[in-house]
Design an enzyme around this catalytic site. Structure first.
Site, short mmCIF file in Angstrom:
data_model
loop_
_atom_site.label_atom_id
_atom_site.label_comp_id
_atom_site.label_asym_id
_atom_site.label_seq_id
_atom_site.Cartn_x
_atom_site.Cartn_y
_atom_site.Cartn_z
N LYS A 187 -20.95 -8.78 -8.68
CA LYS A 187 -22.40 -8.95 -8.75
C LYS A 187 -22.84 -10.41 -8.77
O LYS A 187 -24.04 -10.70 -8.74
CB LYS A 187 -22.93 -8.26 -10.02
CG LYS A 187 -22.75 -6.75 -10.02
CD LYS A 187 -23.14 -6.14 -11.32
CE LYS A 187 -22.06 -6.24 -12.36
NZ LYS A 187 -20.86 -5.43 -12.05
N ALA B 181 -21.82 1.66 -9.40
CA ALA B 181 -20.43 1.96 -9.04
C ALA B 181 -20.42 2.91 -7.85
O ALA B 181 -20.81 2.52 -6.74
CB ALA B 181 -19.65 2.52 -10.22
N LYS C 96 -27.43 -6.18 -13.10
CA LYS C 96 -27.73 -4.97 -12.34
C LYS C 96 -29.23 -4.73 -12.22
O LYS C 96 -29.74 -4.42 -11.14
CB LYS C 96 -27.06 -3.77 -12.99
CG LYS C 96 -25.54 -3.78 -12.89
CD LYS C 96 -24.92 -2.59 -13.59
CE LYS C 96 -23.39 -2.59 -13.45
NZ LYS C 96 -22.76 -1.44 -14.11
N VAL D 213 -24.56 -1.88 -8.69
CA VAL D 213 -25.44 -1.28 -9.70
C VAL D 213 -24.85 0.00 -10.28
O VAL D 213 -24.69 0.13 -11.48
CB VAL D 213 -26.85 -1.00 -9.12
CG1 VAL D 213 -27.70 -0.21 -10.12
CG2 VAL D 213 -27.54 -2.30 -8.77
N GLY E 26 -15.20 3.28 -14.24
CA GLY E 26 -13.83 3.62 -13.89
C GLY E 26 -13.43 3.05 -12.55
O GLY E 26 -14.24 2.93 -11.63
N SER F 135 -14.45 -9.85 -10.19
CA SER F 135 -15.71 -10.28 -10.80
C SER F 135 -15.74 -11.80 -10.83
O SER F 135 -16.45 -12.40 -11.64
CB SER F 135 -15.84 -9.71 -12.22
OG SER F 135 -14.75 -10.15 -13.03
N VAL G 227 -9.37 -1.92 -9.95
CA VAL G 227 -10.22 -1.46 -8.85
C VAL G 227 -9.52 -1.67 -7.51
O VAL G 227 -9.50 -0.79 -6.65
CB VAL G 227 -11.58 -2.19 -8.87
CG1 VAL G 227 -12.40 -1.83 -7.62
CG2 VAL G 227 -12.37 -1.82 -10.12
#
Length: 827
Positions: free
Chosen positions: A587, A619, A690, A617, A805, A564, A484
């Site tokens: 998150k 992307a 989420k 939530v 993705g 993350s 990412v």
């Protein structure tokens, strides 16, 4: 008729003397009459001479050894002799022998006179005021004799104009301009270039008297009035007056025209180019003043006149440092007639200049700002003045707050436009600068705020950005260089040039991974960031990063969390408290305890920083923003159902195409759809986070433990913390999961991993849905959300699109990043 004044920086070397001489001759040839020229001492000379006077006087004042102080005076005189002799010797190649010898004899005469005066002070043990003035203005005298030599070399006839012959100095170093004009008219001056030493005149007793700070500029203004000049040019080492201090604001713009009122306000509140005393005589006679650069004479410069040509609301920002605020307050002040008059009368008698005044509407207190150098004296005279009231506890002992600065916005057109003050104070708030006091003149030509000195540069830079810059500015610091993070860097690199054309200056000022941290306040070269990061010396430290961003005076610093990581999410409070915005795909913070969720959002609001997390939530899908907008409009979420994991959407689609669970998971992982450890996806924990965040955004106070969670895989698999270990163990569950797939397909159904909110309860579980269900046709990798609200019923508000993705998630982060400057300007 024109008056030209050249400052010390324009006379700092023999070459500059010669350059100025050429400028004078050029003006003489262009004008119908020769110009009058006022000269300062060469740069630094007057300060040395004033120090010499102080040294000569100290023995008489404090009882120290007068011989020691006299020696200090003689040493300073020797330094002056060396400096002036060097300038004269450096001029020798530029002058004929005859011209140089005349100047040499004049300098010897000047130095002999100064030496006699210093010796006289040695005999007296002090330095009388007239002698002190004569010593202090020797630099200007030297400038005139050397300039005469350079003009003579160019065939330009010149004469010295003695300011003591007509400039009458009164109290507080102010010139009686009317009487000075009468005296000047009585002089008989030949038509030639007249050179006048600046900085002094004559008092009522016929003694030499200096004109105080920026006295040479003041001399030029008085001379312009006396000669009825059309203009007064102040030649210095800058191109003119800038809209902000160029030493603080990168790319500060030249102001081509400003009014006398604007010039007075700017100089009063710290602009270094002119002193208010210089502007006032010119304004009264409507003589335009032009600031020019002697080292760049072709530059247009800045013109000060009564003609208004600019429609800009705010013309400039000025800042005045080393200010102290004196507070006179107490319950006994209310209703006491004459308290303010007594305050300002005693301050005036002590000859203390008041920079700014602020008074409470209840008359409880009066605050006045003075220079830091006069603060102790101001406190002392006020304590003595109000000794009785302080003793009776009618007012408090005089309080003094030091190390302050004043930032002001100035503009003649401010009173015609609404919202200028709100924009000014909003900018200060955005910079995190606490306003201690406020002052605004009745005509609304200027607004001032008192702030702590250590924050003045931040205040000026941010006010400049929000009041003058047409270009949005975002300074991004990216944490996490996985799929990412790399995708986001690539997108930023691709878009930077296009954004620049759209007046958006997006700079990546820092990149960090788990081991290294790379910083550059000017912005990193995104084509070489990986090599530079590998060789970076430091690792990520949240507090150090926040301190660095403040030290660099970044306009809109923002941390982008592409990880993350639990530990990275724990630093959000540090970033927000330190003045950085936070954009995150992580998150962990928003799904921590409800108390932390609330505290984190309250901190962001308190610090007026953005905390944006759209990608938490959906992307790249606008889920959070749409839900927040619905709630702002008064809507309420009644029920929610949806597929919130692009990874699980892809996996569940692939298993119905014949792949096993482990094969589909491996494929999704290779495409970058899953979390680094797919156990987080298949445990359902990622989806649980989420839906918990959706519930919290909808106003429900829930913990993660309140979410009813049915995992995709058994607990023993879901709890494996290492990605490789999980992927090795996952095939053991393929057969059991295959049976679920077969059973659903036998009933013409497909499996979907669905999150729901019903009656305040969150649930995440596998559902078998048939062809009539809205989630049946969801394609592999898509997210689909249906929100049933008070406004959207019986048909729900639906959002659908790819939600997995690296590129999609990076695009969502990029979208939040682009909202930073726009949202910040709303404060």
């Amino acid at each position: 008729m024109k008056v030209m004044k050249f400052g010390g920086s324009s006379l700092a070397s023999a070459e500059r003397f010669a350059s100025v001489a050429h400028l004078i001759v050029a003006e003489r040839d262009r004008l119908q009459g020769p110009p009058y020229v006022v000269l300062s001492a060469p740069a630094g000379v007057t300060n040395e001479l004033c120090q010499m006077v102080t040294a000569l006087n100290e023995g008489a004042v404090d009882g120290t050894d007068s011989a020691t102080n006299t020696n200090a005076g003689i040493n300073t005189l020797h330094s002056f002799q060396q400096r002036t002799s060097q300038l004269l010797n450096d001029s020798k190649p530029l002058l004929s022998d005859a011209v140089w010898m005349v100047a040499e004899n004049q300098l010897k005469s000047l130095l002999n006179d100064l030496s006699d005066k210093v010796k006289g002070c040695q005999l007296l043990g002090s330095c009388p005021a007239p002698v002190a003035t004569a010593l202090s203005v020797a630099g200007e005298q030297f400038s005139v004799l050397l300039m005469q030599a350079h003009l003579s070399q160019l065939g330009c006839e010149s004469a010295k104009l003695n300011p003591a012959d007509f400039i009458l100095v009164g109290d507080q170093d102010l010139v009686d301009v009317s009487e000075s004009s009468v005296r000047f008219d009585a002089l008989s001056l030949a038509p030639m270039v007249h050179l006048m030493p600046g900085f002094y005149g004559e008092d009522q007793q016929g003694q030499l008297h200096t004109l105080g700070r920026n006295g040479s500029d003041y001399s030029a203004a008085v001379l312009a009035v006396c000669t009825h000049a059309e203009s007064c040019e102040i030649w210095t080492d800058v191109n003119g007056i800038y809209h902000a201090d160029p030493r603080i604001v990168e790319g500060a713009q030249l102001i081509e025209h400003l009014s006398f009122r604007e010039a007075i306000d700017l100089s009063y509140f710290g602009a270094k180019v002119l002193h208010p005393n210089t502007v006032l005589p010119l304004a009264q006679q409507n003589i335009c003043c032009v600031i020019k650069n002697s080292q760049n004479p072709e530059a247009k410069g800045s013109m000060i006149s009564n003609n208004r040509t600019s429609k800009k609301t705010v013309k400039a920002i000025s800042n005045l440092s080393d200010v102290s605020m004196i507070n006179v307050s107490g319950a006994g002040m209310k209703g006491m007639v004459g308290m303010a008059a007594r305050v300002f009368d005693v301050i005036s008698q002590a000859q203390i200049s008041v920079v700014l005044i602020s008074q409470t509407s209840s008359e409880y207190g009066i605050s006045l700002c003075v220079s830091g150098a006069q603060a102790e004296q101001a406190v002392d005279v006020l304590n003595r003045c109000f000794e009785l009231e302080i003793g009776l506890q009618l007012i408090k002992p005089i309080q003094c707050q030091n190390h302050l600065s004043v930032i002001s916005v100035v503009g003649d057109s401010m009173y015609q436009h609404k919202g200028t003050a709100s924009r000014f104070f909003a900018a200060l708030a955005h910079a995190g600068v606490n306003v201690i006091a406020i002052a605004q003149d009745a005509s609304e030509h200027s607004i001032s705020a008192v702030v702590r000195s250590e924050r003045i540069e931040d205040a000026v830079i941010v006010c400049d950005h929000y009041l003058f810059s047409k270009q949005a500015r975002v300074d991004a610091f990216l944490i996490g260089c996985g799929t990412v993070g790399q995708a986001l860097i690539g997108q930023i690199k691709k878009q930077q040039a296009w954004l620049k054309k759209k007046q958006i200056d997006l700079r990546v000022v820092g990149i960090a991974n788990s081991k290294k941290q790379l910083l550059s306040e000017q912005g990193l070269d995104l084509s070489q960031w990986q090599q530079q990061l590998d060789s970076a010396p430091a690792s990520l430290n949240a507090q150090a990063l926040a301190d660095w961003a403040q030290d660099q005076h970044l306009i809109n610093p923002v941390v982008i969390d592409c990880t993350s990581s639990e530990s990275v999410s724990q630093d959000y409070e540090t970033y927000l408290a330190g003045g950085l915005h936070v954009v995150t795909a992580n998150k962990k913070a928003n799904t921590d305890s409800m108390s932390r969720y609330v505290a984190l959002h309250q901190l962001a609001a308190e610090k007026q920083k953005q905390f944006l997390y759209e990608t938490n939530v959906g992307a790249g899908l606008p889920v959070i923003n749409n839900l927040q907008n619905l709630r702002r409009a008064g809507d309420e979420l009644l029920q929610f159902e949806g597929i919130l994991s692009g990874a699980l959407s892809y996996i569940f689609g692939a298993i119905h195409q014949g792949m096993s669970l482990s094969e589909a998971t491996a494929k999704a992982k290779s495409l970058g759809y899953t979390e680094p450890n797919p156990a987080e996806d298949l445990s359902g924990l990622d989806v649980a986070r989420k839906v918990l965040l959706m519930a919290r955004e909808a106003g429900l106070s829930l913990e993660l433990s309140d979410v009813v969670l049915d995992a995709v895989v058994p607990d023993d698999l879901a709890q494996i913390s290492e990605a490789d270990a999980f992927m090795q163990a996952l095939p053991s569950y393929d057969d059991a999961f295959s049976e679920k797939v077969k059973q659903a397909e036998a009933n013409n159904q497909v499996l979907r991993y669905v999150a729901s909110i019903t009656d305040g309860q969150c649930r995440v579980a596998i559902q078998a849905v048939d062809s009539d269900h809205p989630l049946y046709d969801i394609q592999a990798g898509e997210n689909a959300l249906a929100m049933l609200t008070e406004y959207y019923q019986p048909k729900p508000f639906v959002i659908r699109g790819y939600g997995a993705g690296a590129e999609v998630t990076a695009a969502g982060l990029f979208g939040d990043l682009m909202r930073i400057d726009t949202l910040s300007r709303e404060y």
